[in-house]
Motif scaffolding. Structure first.
Motif, short mmCIF file in Angstrom:
data_model
loop_
_atom_site.label_atom_id
_atom_site.label_comp_id
_atom_site.label_asym_id
_atom_site.label_seq_id
_atom_site.Cartn_x
_atom_site.Cartn_y
_atom_site.Cartn_z
N VAL A 177 0.85 -1.30 -0.08
CA VAL A 177 -0.19 -0.17 -0.06
C VAL A 177 0.78 1.41 0.02
O VAL A 177 1.87 1.61 0.70
CB VAL A 177 -0.94 0.06 0.97
CG1 VAL A 177 -1.60 1.33 1.31
CG2 VAL A 177 -1.85 -1.21 1.08
N LYS A 178 0.69 2.22 -1.00
CA LYS A 178 1.41 3.37 -1.19
C LYS A 178 0.80 4.28 -0.18
O LYS A 178 -0.05 4.89 -0.33
CB LYS A 178 1.53 4.06 -2.61
CG LYS A 178 2.38 3.13 -3.53
CD LYS A 178 2.14 3.68 -4.81
CE LYS A 178 0.74 3.29 -5.50
NZ LYS A 178 0.77 3.82 -7.09
N LEU A 179 1.33 4.42 0.93
CA LEU A 179 0.64 5.14 2.03
C LEU A 179 1.61 6.47 2.17
O LEU A 179 2.68 6.80 2.44
CB LEU A 179 0.93 4.71 3.45
CG LEU A 179 0.13 5.25 4.66
CD1 LEU A 179 -1.21 5.40 4.41
CD2 LEU A 179 0.55 4.58 5.88
N ARG A 180 0.85 7.74 1.80
CA ARG A 180 1.41 9.16 1.89
C ARG A 180 1.76 9.21 3.27
O ARG A 180 1.04 9.05 4.45
CB ARG A 180 0.38 10.09 1.42
CG ARG A 180 1.11 11.57 1.56
CD ARG A 180 0.75 12.27 2.72
NE ARG A 180 1.30 13.38 3.00
CZ ARG A 180 1.45 14.21 4.06
NH1 ARG A 180 0.65 13.74 5.08
NH2 ARG A 180 1.92 15.39 4.03
N MET A 181 2.99 9.79 3.69
CA MET A 181 3.60 10.21 4.92
C MET A 181 4.38 11.47 4.59
O MET A 181 4.78 11.90 3.49
CB MET A 181 4.49 9.30 5.37
CG MET A 181 3.79 7.94 5.65
SD MET A 181 2.67 7.96 6.86
CE MET A 181 3.48 8.04 8.50
N PRO A 182 4.30 12.42 5.72
CA PRO A 182 5.08 13.52 5.66
C PRO A 182 6.65 13.28 5.07
O PRO A 182 7.05 11.99 5.28
CB PRO A 182 5.14 14.21 6.93
CG PRO A 182 3.91 13.64 7.58
CD PRO A 182 3.60 12.46 6.88
N GLY A 183 7.33 14.06 4.57
CA GLY A 183 8.78 13.75 3.99
C GLY A 183 9.82 13.66 4.88
O GLY A 183 10.87 13.13 4.16
N SER A 184 9.74 13.83 6.29
CA SER A 184 10.93 13.56 7.07
C SER A 184 11.15 12.01 7.11
O SER A 184 10.25 11.35 7.10
CB SER A 184 10.52 14.15 8.38
OG SER A 184 9.64 13.56 9.23
N LYS A 185 12.48 11.80 7.64
CA LYS A 185 12.89 10.29 7.68
C LYS A 185 12.18 9.74 8.83
O LYS A 185 11.75 8.57 9.05
CB LYS A 185 14.26 10.32 7.88
CG LYS A 185 14.89 10.80 9.21
CD LYS A 185 16.32 10.90 9.29
CE LYS A 185 17.04 11.27 10.78
NZ LYS A 185 18.18 11.07 10.90
N GLU A 186 11.91 10.20 9.71
CA GLU A 186 11.08 10.01 11.04
C GLU A 186 9.69 9.48 10.48
O GLU A 186 9.10 8.46 11.02
CB GLU A 186 11.00 11.07 12.18
CG GLU A 186 12.18 11.30 12.86
CD GLU A 186 13.05 12.47 12.23
OE1 GLU A 186 14.01 12.58 12.74
OE2 GLU A 186 12.48 12.96 10.96
N TRP A 187 8.92 10.32 9.84
CA TRP A 187 7.64 9.76 9.38
C TRP A 187 7.50 8.68 8.42
O TRP A 187 6.77 7.79 8.34
CB TRP A 187 6.89 11.07 8.71
CG TRP A 187 6.36 12.10 9.52
CD1 TRP A 187 6.97 13.42 9.75
CD2 TRP A 187 4.99 12.15 10.52
NE1 TRP A 187 6.09 14.15 10.78
CE2 TRP A 187 5.28 13.39 11.01
CE3 TRP A 187 4.14 11.02 10.95
CZ2 TRP A 187 4.26 13.54 12.11
CZ3 TRP A 187 3.37 11.36 11.73
CH2 TRP A 187 3.51 12.76 12.50
N LEU A 188 8.75 8.55 7.57
CA LEU A 188 8.64 7.50 6.65
C LEU A 188 9.01 6.40 7.32
O LEU A 188 8.44 5.20 6.81
CB LEU A 188 9.84 7.88 5.48
CG LEU A 188 9.42 8.95 4.59
CD1 LEU A 188 10.64 9.55 3.90
CD2 LEU A 188 8.17 8.95 3.63
N PHE A 189 10.01 6.32 8.40
CA PHE A 189 10.07 5.00 8.97
C PHE A 189 8.70 4.72 9.72
O PHE A 189 8.59 3.36 9.70
CB PHE A 189 11.19 5.48 10.15
CG PHE A 189 11.56 4.16 11.11
CD1 PHE A 189 12.46 3.53 10.71
CD2 PHE A 189 10.85 4.06 12.15
CE1 PHE A 189 13.03 2.22 11.41
CE2 PHE A 189 11.41 2.88 12.96
CZ PHE A 189 12.36 2.13 12.74
N LEU A 190 8.03 5.70 10.42
CA LEU A 190 6.73 5.17 10.91
C LEU A 190 5.82 4.62 9.74
O LEU A 190 5.23 3.35 10.22
CB LEU A 190 5.92 6.41 11.47
CG LEU A 190 4.62 6.00 11.95
CD1 LEU A 190 4.52 5.06 12.98
CD2 LEU A 190 4.05 7.27 12.45
N GLY A 191 5.81 5.03 8.44
CA GLY A 191 4.85 4.35 7.40
C GLY A 191 5.57 2.94 7.34
O GLY A 191 4.66 1.98 6.90
#
Length: 335
Positions: A175-189
């Motif tokens: 699932v391509k889940l949009r997240m804010p662009g920071s590494k912390e948010w991408l890690f959560l996704g």
């Protein structure tokens, strides 16, 4: 001649009384401690309105002692710059995020991780208890600001274009889940089991409509405000991040107060917190029915399975290396 002299004497006396009457209030006003508040919140948001509650409570408990000046819409300081302004003594009060704090107090990053705080009630118990006292002490020492209360901002849920059965993180694979662009948010996704896809917030609606992304995550009030329900079919109540901010005061202002002022200041901040939290929780509970009326399916996965998987992912990452030993267990055990 005598009458004229008497008249002049009376006029001078009357002028003195008027002048003193004008000077006394001015002097009284000058003795008030000025408390400048800076927040990016817009007027209609609960965490903007809470500052009026704070001001009113302070005026009730300590009448005439403080001049609380509320500045909304980031009109005084830009969002994210408030902690530095408070540390310099250029600002007295603001609400600061866990992400802001974690930049200078790395161990606080535990509260930016998924599934650490379970719900708004757990959030208050953690921060109003021994854990909060310890963490806030570190904040005061390292940032020159003192947190006074914890504000609930909302719980993030997964919002999908197409209906799918989601029980565990494995069900979000691909699932391509949009997240804010920071590494912390991408890690959560990634920890949620999805394929995190960075995209600016302003592009999310079109991305959902065209299929550039398969889903996005936000608190329910944001889903309604941004009208994401128009281009999605399901909300999965993952409750993966219970977001919060903290009413904080500069140490310069805090240390200039006496014990009574500090006690009343904390009580006013707690009253503001309660006002925001009660209203925000009520709004979120009403939105589930709103989305169902819009034709969306609202489903609940196995939240414990998500929690165990996401926490394990964080514990095996570099993020957890700065967390105090045993802190995650203590947070988990707080009931």
């Amino acid at each position: 001649m005598k009458h004229s002299l008497l008249r002049r004497t009376l006029l001078v006396a009357a002028s003195s009384v008027v002048l003193m009457g004008a000077i006394l209030p001015a002097a009284h006003a000058q003795n008030k401690m000025v408390l400048r508040v800076s927040t990016p919140a817009v007027p209609d948001d609960w965490h903007a309105k809470m500052w009026t509650v704070f001001k009113d409570e302070l005026e009730k408990s300590l009448p005439g002692e403080f001049d609380v000046q509320i500045n909304l819409n980031a009109s005084l300081f830009k969002q994210g710059t408030e902690p530095a302004a408070m540390a310099r003594g250029n600002l007295e009060l603001s609400s600061i995020s866990a992400f802001d704090i974690a930049k200078l107090v790395p161990e606080f990053s535990i509260f930016t991780a998924g599934y650490v705080i379970r719900d708004p009630e757990h959030q208050q118990k953690v921060f109003n208890g021994p854990i909060g006292a310890e963490m806030f002490k570190s904040v005061a020492e390292k940032m020159d600001v003192t947190p006074l209360s914890t504000i609930y901002l909302g719980t993030r849920q997964v919002n999908l274009r197409e209906v799918r059965s989601v029980k565990t993180p494995a069900d979000l694979k691909g699932v391509k889940l949009r997240m804010p662009g920071s590494k912390e948010w991408l890690f959560l996704g990634d920890a949620l089991g999805a394929t995190p896809t960075p995209l600016a917030f302003g592009e999310v609606y079109l991305g959902l409509k065209t299929g550039t992304i398969d889903g996005q995550d936000n608190p329910l009030p944001t889903v309604r405000a941004a009208k994401f329900y128009e281009v999605t079919k399901q909300i999965v109540m993952t409750s993966h991040l219970v977001d919060g901010i903290f009413i904080a005061i500069s140490n310069k202002a805090w240390n200039s107060m006496n014990a009574t002022q500090k006690q009343k200041m904390t009580a006013a901040a707690q009253a503001a917190s309660s006002y925001n939290n009660e209203n925000r929780i009520k709004e979120e509970s009403q939105l589930v029915e709103f989305f169902r009326q819009q034709g969306l399916q609202v489903t609940t996965p196995d939240v414990d399975a998500f929690r165990k998987s996401v926490q394990a992912t964080y514990l095996n990452s570099d993020y957890a290396k700065v967390w105090p030993k045993g802190l995650l267990e203590r947070v988990n055990q707080t009931k």
